[in-house]
Design a protein around this motif. Structure first.
Motif, PDB file in Angstrom:
ATOM      1  N   GLU A  14      55.078  40.531  39.795  1.00 18.52           N
ATOM      2  CA  GLU A  14      54.715  40.471  41.206  1.00 18.52           C
ATOM      3  C   GLU A  14      54.118  41.795  41.667  1.00 18.52           C
ATOM      4  N   PRO A  15      53.172  41.738  42.607  1.00 17.25           N
ATOM      5  CA  PRO A  15      52.680  42.967  43.238  1.00 17.25           C
ATOM      6  C   PRO A  15      53.824  43.649  43.982  1.00 17.25           C
ATOM      7  N   PRO A  16      53.751  44.945  44.208  1.00 19.23           N
ATOM      8  CA  PRO A  16      52.595  45.811  44.001  1.00 19.23           C
ATOM      9  C   PRO A  16      52.486  46.430  42.613  1.00 19.23           C
ATOM     10  N   ILE A  17      53.526  46.303  41.777  1.00 19.24           N
ATOM     11  CA  ILE A  17      53.466  46.946  40.465  1.00 19.24           C
ATOM     12  C   ILE A  17      52.548  46.178  39.514  1.00 19.24           C
ATOM     13  N   PHE A  18      52.535  44.866  39.624  1.00 18.28           N
ATOM     14  CA  PHE A  18      51.701  44.032  38.771  1.00 18.28           C
ATOM     15  C   PHE A  18      50.549  43.433  39.584  1.00 18.28           C
ATOM     16  N   HIS A  19      49.446  43.162  38.897  1.00 16.31           N
ATOM     17  CA  HIS A  19      48.290  42.492  39.515  1.00 16.31           C
ATOM     18  C   HIS A  19      47.732  43.283  40.693  1.00 16.31           C
ATOM     19  N   ASN A  20      47.835  44.579  40.656  1.00 13.98           N
ATOM     20  CA  ASN A  20      47.434  45.410  41.785  1.00 13.98           C
ATOM     21  C   ASN A  20      47.165  46.822  41.283  1.00 13.98           C
TER      22      ASN A  20
END
Length: 529
Positions: free
Chosen positions: A206-212
């Protein structure tokens, strides 16, 4: 502009099974013959045509990944520099492997006709034609590898053409000139990439760590690449089985921002997150385990990219790591890892950054301004800052009212020393300003070095020669400088960040570097049929 752009995924389509219709058999003489002869015939064909499957040690991987040794050499032996076709960039044409060693269920038998004599005497010979059709059932992985074998062969053939201009047609741009190691090989590779390359972006996390990631600051290269893949307009696929590479969509910048504990200097939380993520995707999908991560890639412009990858040994040693911090002394391996440029977009916008005065209006020989980050800058500032030389202008802080961009665009050469780490955004700043970059670093692999001939449009100064910078640059003739400056303008297209990516720009060049690394491995599936 925000880099956060989650892509809504359609639910996977379910497999529709055809209803089974029971068949009835009457044990007439005709059906009895069918019953006895057809299975025997099929068994005979299977025994005859099925090739010997290689034996596999119980301790060996279900999939075998072979790496080319010392491939993608940066000096003298790259396929893109027009050197011998026996270069260490090993693009073997292995098409025959996929034919002669294809297991029986994957082979193609278009038609086999069996004539059965069903008569009781020689006067009447009714014939029954039994046609066996064995459908080609080879896996997508095998088809992908067969296609990549064809691509390798085509690039090797293209590399035989030593012209400075590519012979391939292209409506947008035809690579040419000495800025390329081999213009024809690069062009063929790029065109094949556009047709074949597929990336699967894992949806877990999940964002913000992933896909961002950040779209501005010195880490903008990281955020913008993640952002473009998340939009899914280029190279991506929703079918992981047809992908050639798999993207691990975590942002090291975001990991550091949210998980790093500066008061303790503890990075364990960052490492645990990466380990947990690999455990999740390797448990849910077969792709990581079958290649030990060799067809997976991570991307980071943060200095801690290599450190972050070290928490997972296979990620560090086998996966494709795309780094701004491309430091060979810290384990960066050009045969499997890719260098990409650090680009400092202060506002997130790219307009107005390109261009500058003609060479005749550039009055400064060499320029640098930057803080004291690392020992190379210490040596540079210590040697040149207080000399007040009008030709070599070096500052740790510009005087009030002096424009940094104006200094860049009025300089013939722009000094690009490493900071705390080897990469520097000044390289791209120089290219944008049409100022010849002067690279001062140790163990640094410049971006796209397997394609671009950096010696043709930049100067590389050894750290020990920092005191001799003026002498070295004054030794460049006017004719040579003009050639290099023209080449800087030409190579600019490969470093430009476009709001919507355009062919041959930095987004596509980063993908091309990943594509080349994928060409350099061969994954064989020895699944039991």
């Amino acid at each position: 502009m925000t880099c956060l752009n989650k892509v809504a995924m359609a639910p996977p389509s379910s497999d529709h099974k055809r209803p089974h219709t029971p068949s009835s058999f009457c044990f007439s003489s005709l059906n009895l013959v069918w019953f006895l002869l057809v299975p025997s015939t099929v068994f005979f064909l299977v025994s005859t045509l099925a090739p010997h499957r290689p034996s596999i040690s119980p301790l060996s991987s279900l999939l075998q990944v072979s790496f080319s040794n010392n491939s993608l050499q940066l000096q003298g032996s790259s396929i893109f520099n027009g050197s011998s076709i026996d270069s260490s960039f090993q693009l073997e044409a292995e098409t025959d492997y996929f034919v002669s060693n294809m297991p029986f269920p994957d082979a193609i038998i278009e038609k086999h006709t069996i004539q059965l004599d069903m008569s009781k005497n020689n006067e009447s010979k009714p014939v029954v034609d039994v046609t066996l059709k064995i459908v080609k059932k080879n896996s997508k992985l095998e088809r992908n590898e067969a296609n990549l074998a064809r691509v390798r062969s085509s690039i090797k053939q293209a590399a035989l053409v030593r012209n400075l201009t590519s012979t391939h047609q292209d409506p947008d741009y035809v690579p040419h000139g000495p800025i390329y190691r081999n213009a024809n090989a690069f062009h063929r590779s790029y065109l094949e990439m556009e047709k074949v390359f597929k990336i699967y972006v894992y949806k877990e996390g999940e964002p913000p760590i992933f896909h961002n990631g950040p779209c501005r600051s010195i880490y903008s290269s990281e955020g913008r690449f993640i952002h473009e893949l998340e939009k899914g307009n280029f190279y991506t696929t929703k079918d992981p089985d047809e992908a050639l590479v798999y993207f691990l969509p975590f942002s090291v910048v975001m990991l550091v921002h949210y998980l790093y504990e500066p008061e303790t200097s503890n990075t364990d939380a960052i490492g645990r997150t990466v380990v947990d993520y690999i455990n999740v995707i390797s448990g849910k999908y077969p792709y990581w385990n079958r290649s030990l991560g060799a067809d997976h890639f991570m991307l980071s412009c943060h200095d801690w990219g290599p450190r972050t990858s070290s928490y997972v040994p296979h990620l560090f040693h086998k996966s494709i790591r795309v780094f701004c911090n491309a430091n060979t002394s810290e384990g960066f391996n050009p045969s499997k890892d890719a260098s990409f440029p650090e680009i400092n977009l202060l506002t997130g916008e790219v307009e107005g950054l390109l261009g500058g005065p003609s060479p005749s209006h550039r009055s400064i020989l060499a320029f640098f301004a930057g803080r004291l980050h690392g020992y190379i800058r210490y040596l540079l500032l210590n040697e040149w800052k207080d000399k007040r030389d009008p030709d070599v202008q070096v500052f740790d802080q510009l005087p009030k009212g002096v424009s940094y961009m104006s200094k860049l665009k009025n300089s013939r050469f722009c000094l690009c020393p490493s900071g705390y780490e080897v990469a520097s955004p000044r390289i791209v700043e120089a290219i944008y300003a049409e100022c010849v970059p002067v690279l001062i670093s140790d163990s640094y692999v410049p971006p796209f070095s397997d394609v671009l001939n950096w010696k043709s449009f930049s100067i590389q100064v050894a750290v020990k020669d920092i005191p001799n910078i003026k002498e070295i640059l004054m030794g460049v003739s006017q004719r040579q400088y003009l050639r290099m400056q023209r080449r800087v303008k030409q190579v600019q297209r490969h470093f430009v960040v476009n709001a919507t990516p355009k062919r041959y720009d930095v987004f596509h060049m980063i993908n091309h570097s990943i594509w080349l690394r994928r060409l350099n491995i061969h994954i064989r599936d020895f699944h039991q049929s």
